[in-house]
Design a protein around this motif. Structure first.
Motif, PDB file in Angstrom:
ATOM      1  N   LEU A 102       1.145  -0.951   0.057  1.00  0.00           N
ATOM      2  CA  LEU A 102      -0.002  -0.269   0.144  1.00  0.00           C
ATOM      3  C   LEU A 102       1.135   1.771   0.206  1.00  0.00           C
ATOM      4  N   ARG A 103       0.515   2.015  -0.658  1.00  0.00           N
ATOM      5  CA  ARG A 103       1.585   3.054  -0.845  1.00  0.00           C
ATOM      6  C   ARG A 103       0.713   4.410  -0.720  1.00  0.00           C
ATOM      7  N   ALA A 104       1.746   4.609   0.709  1.00  0.00           N
ATOM      8  CA  ALA A 104       1.164   5.909   1.581  1.00  0.00           C
ATOM      9  C   ALA A 104       0.828   7.228   0.490  1.00  0.00           C
ATOM     10  N   GLU A 105       1.692   7.516  -0.571  1.00  0.00           N
ATOM     11  CA  GLU A 105       1.727   9.171  -0.998  1.00  0.00           C
ATOM     12  C   GLU A 105       0.276   9.096  -2.573  1.00  0.00           C
ATOM     13  N   LYS A 106      -0.114   7.861  -2.163  1.00  0.00           N
ATOM     14  CA  LYS A 106      -1.559   7.598  -2.867  1.00  0.00           C
ATOM     15  C   LYS A 106      -2.965   7.739  -1.718  1.00  0.00           C
ATOM     16  N   LEU A 107      -2.363   8.371  -0.550  1.00  0.00           N
ATOM     17  CA  LEU A 107      -3.423   8.562   0.159  1.00  0.00           C
ATOM     18  C   LEU A 107      -3.880   9.960  -0.061  1.00  0.00           C
ATOM     19  N   ASN A 146       2.969  10.514  12.207  1.00  0.00           N
ATOM     20  CA  ASN A 146       3.956  11.525  11.754  1.00  0.00           C
ATOM     21  C   ASN A 146       4.958  10.805  10.175  1.00  0.00           C
ATOM     22  N   ILE A 147       5.417   9.415  10.342  1.00  0.00           N
ATOM     23  CA  ILE A 147       5.951   9.009   9.586  1.00  0.00           C
ATOM     24  C   ILE A 147       4.591   9.062   7.927  1.00  0.00           C
ATOM     25  N   MET A 148       3.833   8.486   8.939  1.00  0.00           N
ATOM     26  CA  MET A 148       2.832   8.207   7.533  1.00  0.00           C
ATOM     27  C   MET A 148       1.938   9.638   6.685  1.00  0.00           C
ATOM     28  N   VAL A 149       2.158  11.225   7.701  1.00  0.00           N
ATOM     29  CA  VAL A 149       2.033  12.094   6.527  1.00  0.00           C
ATOM     30  C   VAL A 149       3.327  12.676   5.933  1.00  0.00           C
ATOM     31  N   GLU A 150       4.402  12.204   6.201  1.00  0.00           N
ATOM     32  CA  GLU A 150       6.259  12.203   6.006  1.00  0.00           C
ATOM     33  C   GLU A 150       5.718  11.712   4.495  1.00  0.00           C
ATOM     34  N   ALA A 151       5.289  10.512   4.231  1.00  0.00           N
ATOM     35  CA  ALA A 151       5.151   9.666   3.511  1.00  0.00           C
ATOM     36  C   ALA A 151       4.006   9.398   2.165  1.00  0.00           C
ATOM     37  N   MET A 152       3.013   9.916   3.151  1.00  0.00           N
ATOM     38  CA  MET A 152       1.995  10.801   2.286  1.00  0.00           C
ATOM     39  C   MET A 152       1.993  12.204   1.540  1.00  0.00           C
ATOM     40  N   THR A 153       3.464  12.625   1.809  1.00  0.00           N
ATOM     41  CA  THR A 153       3.720  14.348   1.454  1.00  0.00           C
ATOM     42  C   THR A 153       4.842  13.743   0.765  1.00  0.00           C
ATOM     43  N   LEU A 154       5.827  12.536   0.741  1.00  0.00           N
ATOM     44  CA  LEU A 154       7.355  12.721  -0.085  1.00  0.00           C
ATOM     45  C   LEU A 154       7.956  13.334   0.177  1.00  0.00           C
ATOM     46  N   GLY A 155       7.625  13.729   2.072  1.00  0.00           N
ATOM     47  CA  GLY A 155       8.974  14.362   3.026  1.00  0.00           C
ATOM     48  C   GLY A 155       8.440  16.093   2.462  1.00  0.00           C
ATOM     49  N   GLY A 156       7.289  16.182   2.128  1.00  0.00           N
ATOM     50  CA  GLY A 156       7.023  17.358   2.113  1.00  0.00           C
ATOM     51  C   GLY A 156       6.896  18.301   0.639  1.00  0.00           C
ATOM     52  N   ILE A 206       1.753  15.130  16.789  1.00  0.00           N
ATOM     53  CA  ILE A 206       1.725  15.982  14.920  1.00  0.00           C
ATOM     54  C   ILE A 206       3.169  16.644  15.363  1.00  0.00           C
ATOM     55  N   PHE A 207       3.873  16.808  14.682  1.00  0.00           N
ATOM     56  CA  PHE A 207       4.385  17.823  14.656  1.00  0.00           C
ATOM     57  C   PHE A 207       3.497  19.071  13.979  1.00  0.00           C
ATOM     58  N   SER A 208       4.694  19.984  14.320  1.00  0.00           N
ATOM     59  CA  SER A 208       4.078  21.352  13.330  1.00  0.00           C
ATOM     60  C   SER A 208       4.689  21.246  12.664  1.00  0.00           C
ATOM     61  N   TYR A 209       5.861  20.978  11.893  1.00  0.00           N
ATOM     62  CA  TYR A 209       7.006  21.206  10.487  1.00  0.00           C
ATOM     63  C   TYR A 209       5.938  19.883   9.702  1.00  0.00           C
ATOM     64  N   ILE A 210       5.583  18.955  10.338  1.00  0.00           N
ATOM     65  CA  ILE A 210       5.222  18.428   9.267  1.00  0.00           C
ATOM     66  C   ILE A 210       3.553  18.637   8.697  1.00  0.00           C
ATOM     67  N   ARG A 211       2.932  19.531   9.932  1.00  0.00           N
ATOM     68  CA  ARG A 211       1.392  19.943   9.280  1.00  0.00           C
ATOM     69  C   ARG A 211       1.875  20.758   8.496  1.00  0.00           C
ATOM     70  N   GLU A 212       2.760  20.986   8.037  1.00  0.00           N
ATOM     71  CA  GLU A 212       2.735  22.088   7.017  1.00  0.00           C
ATOM     72  C   GLU A 212       2.758  21.419   5.377  1.00  0.00           C
ATOM     73  N   PHE A 213       2.523  20.473   5.288  1.00  0.00           N
ATOM     74  CA  PHE A 213       2.842  19.024   4.109  1.00  0.00           C
ATOM     75  C   PHE A 213       1.123  18.920   4.029  1.00  0.00           C
ATOM     76  N   VAL A 214       0.495  19.319   4.756  1.00  0.00           N
ATOM     77  CA  VAL A 214      -1.090  18.185   4.776  1.00  0.00           C
ATOM     78  C   VAL A 214      -1.421  20.000   3.748  1.00  0.00           C
ATOM     79  N   ASP A 215      -2.878  19.530   3.021  1.00  0.00           N
ATOM     80  CA  ASP A 215      -3.550  20.493   2.672  1.00  0.00           C
ATOM     81  C   ASP A 215      -4.903  21.017   3.312  1.00  0.00           C
ATOM     82  N   GLY A 216      -4.705  20.407   4.396  1.00  0.00           N
ATOM     83  CA  GLY A 216      -5.544  20.535   5.497  1.00  0.00           C
ATOM     84  C   GLY A 216      -6.055  20.020   6.656  1.00  0.00           C
TER      85      GLY A 216
END
Ligand SMILES: [Zn+2]
Length: 268
Positions: free
Chosen positions: A59-64, A81-91, A111-121
């Motif tokens: 299952l590929r996190a970047e497809k989430l 945190n690791i799953m959001v990084e993987a979903m967004t390819l590290g931002g 969830i770390f604040s720097y990782i929150r920047e990687f998602v759309d919302g």
């Protein structure tokens, strides 16, 4: 080989385990579950090992499109945190959304604040609200009784409605919020434990007799038991599921690590 996860609506269990001691010894994996609903992929409750279990299942996190946390406890959130990084390819590929109750996001966020920047919302889950992810909608009908803020989930797709009852103490009226053809239910304890008998211990969980009552009240087409604590695991969940099937007349399945359930099975 073709990725079969595209072929239809499915739920893949990235571990049938939950709760503290199971999480420490990993007799069962504790990675949550992964939905593929008409090509929209959603991860629910990425506990410890979610990254290991998802990659192992191809299952590929970047497809989430989204990650949903029912609550902040480690067995539901440790790998967020690791799953959001993987979903967004590290931002590098900013996309996707994260849903969680306020107390997982505010003081001492999971969830770390720097990782929150990687998602759309980042969206806050609240009692009685509905949310949408592409063509999928889900609601969080009622706050559960648990040491931290948590809600179960009711998903609606064009074809199916299914519910997930996450950690909670049983309470009157719980079932009425979770109709649907399929019920996914967390069952941590074999027998009920009264909070008053275990001061300071996290015993606000469903037990097998609670689950029997809920299945009888809801009568879904299929019920999938998951998030087993040690007492349920030692009692062989597949045998518990068989007994519950016989008693309720509902098809009850015990989840297994890596088990994939195709929602098309609900249509037969
Ligand atoms: Zn919990």
């Amino acid at each position: 080989m073709e990725d079969k996860s595209q072929s239809g609506d499915s739920i893949t269990f990235l571990g049938a385990g939950g709760a503290r001691f199971m999480m420490y010894n990993q007799s069962l994996a504790t990675g949550g579950f992964w939905l593929n609903l008409s090509g929209t992929e959603i991860l629910v409750d990425p506990g410890p090992g979610s990254i290991v279990q998802s990659t192992k299942r191809k299952l590929r996190a970047e497809k989430l499109s989204a990650i949903i946390l029912s609550h902040r406890h480690l067995d539901h959130s440790a790998d967020v945190n690791i799953m959001v990084e993987a979903m967004t390819l590290g931002g590098f590929r900013r996309h996707g959304r994260l849903f969680a109750p306020a107390d997982a996001l505010e003081t001492e966020p999971v969830i770390f604040s720097y990782i929150r920047e990687f998602v759309d919302g980042v969206e806050v889950l609240e009692e009685g609200k509905s949310y949408s992810i592409d063509d999928i909608s889900f609601s969080t009908p009622v706050r559960h009784i648990h040491p931290v803020e948590t809600y179960g989930l009711v998903f609606r797709t064009a074809q199916h409605t299914f519910s997930h009852i996450t950690d909670t103490l049983y309470f009157e009226g719980l079932s009425q919020h979770y109709s649907g053809e399929l019920l996914i239910i967390n069952v941590v304890f074999l027998e009920p434990r009264a909070p008053s008998d275990h001061p300071g211990m996290p015993v606000e969980h469903l037990s097998v007799p609670d689950v029997e009552r809920i299945i009888n009240e809801l009568k879904p087409k299929v019920a999938i038991l998951t998030h087993f604590g040690m007492s349920v695991w030692r009692a062989k969940p597949w045998q518990i599921a068989q007994r519950l099937s016989a008693k309720t007349g509902v098809r009850v399945i015990a989840s297994r690590d890596g088990m994939r359930f195709d929602l098309a099975e609900l249509d037969t």
